[in-house]
Design an enzyme around this catalytic site. Structure first.
Site, PDB file in Angstrom:
ATOM      1  N   GLU A  80     -39.355 -11.258  30.974  1.00 36.43           N
ATOM      2  CA  GLU A  80     -38.131 -10.522  30.644  1.00 36.43           C
ATOM      3  C   GLU A  80     -37.025 -10.966  31.598  1.00 36.43           C
ATOM      4  O   GLU A  80     -37.274 -11.193  32.793  1.00 36.43           O
ATOM      5  CB  GLU A  80     -38.391  -9.020  30.796  1.00 36.43           C
ATOM      6  CG  GLU A  80     -37.181  -8.163  30.475  1.00 36.43           C
ATOM      7  CD  GLU A  80     -37.422  -6.672  30.748  1.00 36.43           C
ATOM      8  OE1 GLU A  80     -36.778  -5.852  30.092  1.00 36.43           O
ATOM      9  OE2 GLU A  80     -38.253  -6.354  31.630  1.00 36.43           O
ATOM     10  N   LYS A 179     -36.289  -4.142  22.480  1.00 33.04           N
ATOM     11  CA  LYS A 179     -36.913  -3.209  23.428  1.00 33.04           C
ATOM     12  C   LYS A 179     -36.489  -1.772  23.140  1.00 33.04           C
ATOM     13  O   LYS A 179     -35.299  -1.468  23.057  1.00 33.04           O
ATOM     14  CB  LYS A 179     -36.539  -3.610  24.860  1.00 33.04           C
ATOM     15  CG  LYS A 179     -37.219  -2.779  25.947  1.00 33.04           C
ATOM     16  CD  LYS A 179     -36.809  -3.296  27.325  1.00 33.04           C
ATOM     17  CE  LYS A 179     -37.442  -2.508  28.448  1.00 33.04           C
ATOM     18  NZ  LYS A 179     -36.973  -3.006  29.776  1.00 33.04           N
ATOM     19  N   CYS A 212     -41.903  -4.688  29.110  1.00 30.62           N
ATOM     20  CA  CYS A 212     -41.790  -3.980  30.387  1.00 30.62           C
ATOM     21  C   CYS A 212     -42.030  -2.472  30.288  1.00 30.62           C
ATOM     22  O   CYS A 212     -43.159  -2.034  30.088  1.00 30.62           O
ATOM     23  CB  CYS A 212     -40.430  -4.295  31.014  1.00 30.62           C
ATOM     24  SG  CYS A 212     -40.393  -4.037  32.820  1.00 30.62           S
TER      25      CYS A 212
END
Length: 501
Positions: A80, A179, A212
């Site tokens: 990321e 995300k 993440c």
């Protein structure tokens, strides 16, 4: 007569497919990348300057991708923020963004770069995949225009998303994921209106992807595994290590074991921000991992993994996480407890006063049981059994249930729960269990120096986390990390009228 370039690509790709179909394993790679960061600025740079910085990072990533392909890797995951870094505003990240189409358009940017708006980053990533006959997973920024007909449209007329892309060995865009769980400082990006459960099929299993902070929540992470039954999860991350329970290698390895899938975790590398820790994690433990807080070097990892781990003869059995803990009486000594803070979470602790013993500690609905025997009881080190059952987080509040055997920072009990990286005490045995109210429990064992313990512990069907033969290295923590997703509070930033943080 030499075959044409497209025919050669097709032949190589077909050979790769046939090899993968004939095998129960594949070779996966992750690259931990020391990102070249842009200069701090309050004003947007030019598109040319933005692309120049991104190309510097892609030069490094391309070297790792070539090396991985030469070593036989079928897929590589990069981190990321790996192409442009972090610390942006909505305005300053804009020159770095591209419009990323839905993969349904069936597009190979490498061979057809002008089909859509200019997309030099997608073109280059596509060519990296195509030229090396490898799946390439990368993280970049997506921009989507909107207007007043959309009541949620931000005032600047566009949505901006933290986005993962996947290109197959022909260079085709096969997955795009926005995300869903933004970290609190990611104000440069918007929250997608709905969580995206992105999967794609490969010759070596069904893959899912998220990013993440997503790993700590139900959507999309748990949905991909429990409902959509992916075999392998692709996980670009920019993970800041937080002891004692949330260092990257510790938690990501535990998540792969708790969920019963492969997890390909690629972290950024920046020691100032405590970012390091990548790995190729399996239901049985880490196949390969890397943790380096001492240098600023990147690192390529490769390992051979099972294509469909659920069908593997070594796949761990289903676990009833509370079975043992609810079947026994509490061990004595529960009265002799004290409170201590792990960051802002108030745990109930009990000091392990003797070289060996049995302890129970309870908080809320959770009782934690420990049986242990130390190899040596050092006067310089204090260990505790701890329990936490409650909401974690200052802004985004989500429910944890944790049982932990933990080394304190010093012999003063008020330091219990503070970050500790090293220890001297080894354990001949430990057995940790808890009355968890969830099936989602992640088993962590962390040794001195932030090292994992592959093959040195097991989880029994009745929910006990047990050492197999004693610890080969001094123990920092052994933890059962439970998540009660249904008790999470509504997300304060993800509302219909507040999609721009």
């Amino acid at each position: 007569m030499l075959p044409s370039q497209p025919l050669l690509h097709a032949a190589v790709f077909a050979l790769t497919v046939l090899q993968a179909l004939a095998s129960n394993t594949f070779i996966a790679a992750v690259y931990e990348h020391a990102v070249i960061l842009p200069d701090a600025t309050d004003k947007p740079v030019s598109p040319d300057d933005a692309l120049a910085l991104m190309n510097k990072n892609m030069d490094v990533l391309e070297g790792a991708i070539k090396e991985a392909a030469q070593q036989g890797a079928n897929i590589i995951v990069t981190p990321e923020d790996g192409i442009y870094g972090w610390h942006f505003t909505r305005e300053t990240i804009y020159p770095y963004l591209e419009d990323i189409p839905d993969p349904a358009v069936n597009w190979i940017p490498c061979t057809d770069p002008t089909r859509f708006a200019p997309a030099p980053v997608q073109e280059r990533l596509s060519c990296m995949a195509r030229n090396n006959s490898i799946y390439v997973v990368a993280n970049m920024g997506d921009k989507k225009p909107c207007n007043s007909s959309d009541p949620c449209c931000p005032s600047d007329g566009r949505y901006q998303y933290n986005t993962n892309v996947v290109f197959d060995p022909e260079g085709k865009l096969v997955a795009r994921y926005h995300k869903y769980n933004l970290f609190r400082r990611e104000t440069q990006f918007n929250y997608p209106k709905e969580p995206e459960a992105v999967t794609f099929e490969t010759p070596f299993g069904k893959f899912g992807i998220f990013t993440c902070f997503d790993i700590l929540f139900r959507e999309p992470a748990v949905v991909l595994v429990s409902e959509l039954q992916v075999d392998t999860v692709l996980f670009p991350t920019a993970w800041m290590n937080v002891l004692p329970f949330l260092t990257a290698v510790e938690f990501h390895s535990a998540w792969a074991m708790g969920m019963g899938v492969n997890l390909l975790s690629a972290n950024t590398h920046n020691t100032i921000f405590a970012m390091t820790g990548s790995g190729l994690f399996t239901p049985e433990g880490p196949a390969a991992y890397h943790y380096d807080s001492g240098t600023e070097e990147g690192c390529l990892l490769l390992a051979e993994l099972s294509t469909r781990p659920r069908l593997s003869p070594t796949y761990p059995p289903a676990i009833n996480w509370s079975s043992y803990a609810t079947s026994i009486k509490k061990f004595p000594g529960e009265k002799d407890t004290f409170s201590g803070a792990v960051r802002r979470d108030i745990f109930t602790f009990s000091e392990l006063r003797h070289k060996a013993g049995n302890y129970t500690v309870c908080q809320g609905d959770l009782c934690c049981h420990l049986v242990y025997r130390m190899s040596n009881k050092s006067k310089d080190e204090v260990y505790v059994l701890g329990a936490f059952d409650g909401l974690h987080g200052s802004l985004i509040k989500y429910h944890w249930q944790i049982c932990t055997l933990l080394k304190c920072k010093s012999t003063e009990l008020k330091t219990c729960g503070q970050p500790v990286e090293t220890a001297q005490t080894k354990f001949e045995m430990f057995s940790l269990s808890g009355t968890f109210g969830t099936n989602y429990v992640f088993p962590e064992v962390l040794y001195s120096g932030v090292q994992l313990a592959p093959g040195e512990f097991e989880v029994l069907r009745d929910g006990r986390l047990k050492s197999k033969h004693g610890t080969s290295k001094p123990l920092v923590t052994a933890t059962l990390f439970g998540r009660l997703y249904e008790k999470d509070l509504p997300h304060p930033l993800r509302t219909a009228h507040n999609v721009t943080p």
